[in-house]
Motif scaffolding. Sequence first.
Motif, short mmCIF file in Angstrom:
data_model
loop_
_atom_site.label_atom_id
_atom_site.label_comp_id
_atom_site.label_asym_id
_atom_site.label_seq_id
_atom_site.Cartn_x
_atom_site.Cartn_y
_atom_site.Cartn_z
N LEU A 201 112.79 -13.37 -63.87
CA LEU A 201 111.66 -14.19 -63.44
C LEU A 201 111.23 -15.12 -64.56
O LEU A 201 111.27 -14.74 -65.74
CB LEU A 201 110.48 -13.31 -63.03
N HIS A 202 110.82 -16.34 -64.19
CA HIS A 202 110.32 -17.29 -65.17
C HIS A 202 108.80 -17.27 -65.28
O HIS A 202 108.25 -17.52 -66.35
CB HIS A 202 110.78 -18.72 -64.81
N ASP A 203 108.14 -16.98 -64.17
CA ASP A 203 106.68 -17.00 -64.15
C ASP A 203 106.15 -15.68 -64.73
O ASP A 203 106.32 -14.61 -64.14
CB ASP A 203 106.17 -17.19 -62.72
N LEU A 204 105.51 -15.74 -65.90
CA LEU A 204 105.04 -14.53 -66.56
C LEU A 204 103.98 -13.81 -65.75
O LEU A 204 103.93 -12.57 -65.74
CB LEU A 204 104.49 -14.87 -67.95
N ASN A 205 103.13 -14.56 -65.08
CA ASN A 205 102.08 -13.91 -64.29
C ASN A 205 102.65 -13.19 -63.07
O ASN A 205 102.15 -12.14 -62.67
CB ASN A 205 101.01 -14.93 -63.89
N HIS A 206 103.70 -13.76 -62.47
CA HIS A 206 104.38 -13.06 -61.37
C HIS A 206 105.00 -11.77 -61.89
O HIS A 206 104.91 -10.71 -61.26
CB HIS A 206 105.45 -13.95 -60.75
N ALA A 207 105.66 -11.86 -63.05
CA ALA A 207 106.30 -10.68 -63.63
C ALA A 207 105.26 -9.61 -63.93
O ALA A 207 105.47 -8.43 -63.64
CB ALA A 207 107.06 -11.07 -64.89
N ALA A 208 104.14 -10.01 -64.51
CA ALA A 208 103.10 -9.05 -64.88
C ALA A 208 102.47 -8.42 -63.65
O ALA A 208 102.11 -7.22 -63.67
CB ALA A 208 102.04 -9.75 -65.72
N ARG A 209 102.32 -9.18 -62.58
CA ARG A 209 101.66 -8.66 -61.38
C ARG A 209 102.55 -7.70 -60.60
O ARG A 209 102.09 -6.66 -60.11
CB ARG A 209 101.21 -9.80 -60.47
N TYR A 210 103.84 -8.03 -60.47
CA TYR A 210 104.70 -7.27 -59.56
C TYR A 210 105.58 -6.24 -60.24
O TYR A 210 105.97 -5.24 -59.60
CB TYR A 210 105.57 -8.24 -58.75
N ALA A 211 105.93 -6.43 -61.49
CA ALA A 211 106.87 -5.52 -62.14
C ALA A 211 106.18 -4.26 -62.64
O ALA A 211 105.04 -4.31 -63.11
CB ALA A 211 107.57 -6.23 -63.30
N SER A 212 106.90 -3.16 -62.56
CA SER A 212 106.43 -1.91 -63.16
C SER A 212 107.01 -1.74 -64.56
O SER A 212 106.55 -0.89 -65.33
CB SER A 212 106.82 -0.72 -62.29
N HIS A 213 108.01 -2.54 -64.88
CA HIS A 213 108.69 -2.44 -66.17
C HIS A 213 109.15 -3.84 -66.58
O HIS A 213 109.72 -4.57 -65.76
CB HIS A 213 109.90 -1.51 -66.04
N LEU A 214 108.89 -4.22 -67.81
CA LEU A 214 109.33 -5.51 -68.34
C LEU A 214 110.40 -5.31 -69.40
O LEU A 214 110.31 -4.39 -70.22
CB LEU A 214 108.17 -6.28 -68.98
N ILE A 215 111.40 -6.19 -69.37
CA ILE A 215 112.34 -6.32 -70.47
C ILE A 215 112.14 -7.73 -71.01
O ILE A 215 112.34 -8.72 -70.29
CB ILE A 215 113.79 -6.13 -70.03
N VAL A 216 111.70 -7.83 -72.26
CA VAL A 216 111.38 -9.13 -72.87
C VAL A 216 112.50 -9.49 -73.84
O VAL A 216 112.78 -8.73 -74.79
CB VAL A 216 110.04 -9.09 -73.62
N MET A 217 113.15 -10.64 -73.62
CA MET A 217 114.30 -11.03 -74.42
C MET A 217 114.04 -12.31 -75.21
O MET A 217 113.26 -13.17 -74.79
CB MET A 217 115.53 -11.23 -73.53
N LYS A 218 114.72 -12.41 -76.33
CA LYS A 218 114.69 -13.61 -77.17
C LYS A 218 115.97 -13.63 -78.00
O LYS A 218 116.33 -12.62 -78.62
CB LYS A 218 113.46 -13.60 -78.08
N HIS A 219 116.67 -14.77 -77.98
CA HIS A 219 117.90 -14.93 -78.76
C HIS A 219 118.91 -13.81 -78.50
O HIS A 219 119.54 -13.29 -79.43
CB HIS A 219 117.59 -15.00 -80.25
#
Length: 267
Positions: A201-219
């Motif tokens: 997902l690109h929209d952080l607020n959508h991810a925060a609202r609907y996801a029960s688990h986040l994987i945050v990536m960079k590089h």
Amino acid sequence: MTAPHTHRIAVDSVTLAYDRNVIVENLSTRIPDGGFTAIIGPNGCGKSTLLRSIARILAPQQGTIALDGRDIARHRPKELARQIGLLPQSSTAPEGITVAGLVERGRFPHQTPFAQWSEQDEHAVLQALRAAAVEDLSDQHVDMLSGGQRQRVWIAMTLAQQTGILLLDEPTTFLDISHQIELLELFADLHDQGRTIVAVLHDLNHAARYASHLIVMKHGRIVDEGDPRQILTADLVADVFGLNCVVVDDPETGTPMIVPRARPRRT
């Protein structure tokens, strides 16, 4: 007796590359069973590459990805397709195919020489058409639809596959805001019913609202992962996305909501 697996999908020390261009390096993670996992991060960080590798479209140069404790490379294609459904970022439908004809292809993994089209297949297709709100388009040709309509048809085909695990690569692309929310609510319902959802997902607020688990990536690496309420902070957003923001409670759900800080305006 084999011990039960806490996580059906396990990614261990994988390096992923296109030719010699390494995108993801030495990455390990576990996908929570029955969870709604959102993979977020800036463009080019390896989100879709990771999802493609879980779907066995891209083989790791190093490391392993396992389903139920067994390397996915050792699963037969049809066997894997009965377990994992993938909505890719972009797809091309065969010329002249109807919406119903395309969605019916989602039942291919369930077909055998001795068990062809059945009432169960018919019911699965009808359910998928209704869930993706494209039942009224079933007789139309896919190549005549708008981008948003086509996206919903591809989602219907993925749902018709009836897998326990759904991989969604930017599923709300081309959709207006109302259809984005409709589909995210649909995925949330599937999650509530016990399906494992993994979505880029690109929209952080959508991810925060609907996801029960986040994987945050960079590089190409995982910066953090866990419950959005615990890990999604202003410092994390600034570090990963370069965005100066505040994180407040969503007034509807209480989940984290990212609000960009306003620049001072001349008076």
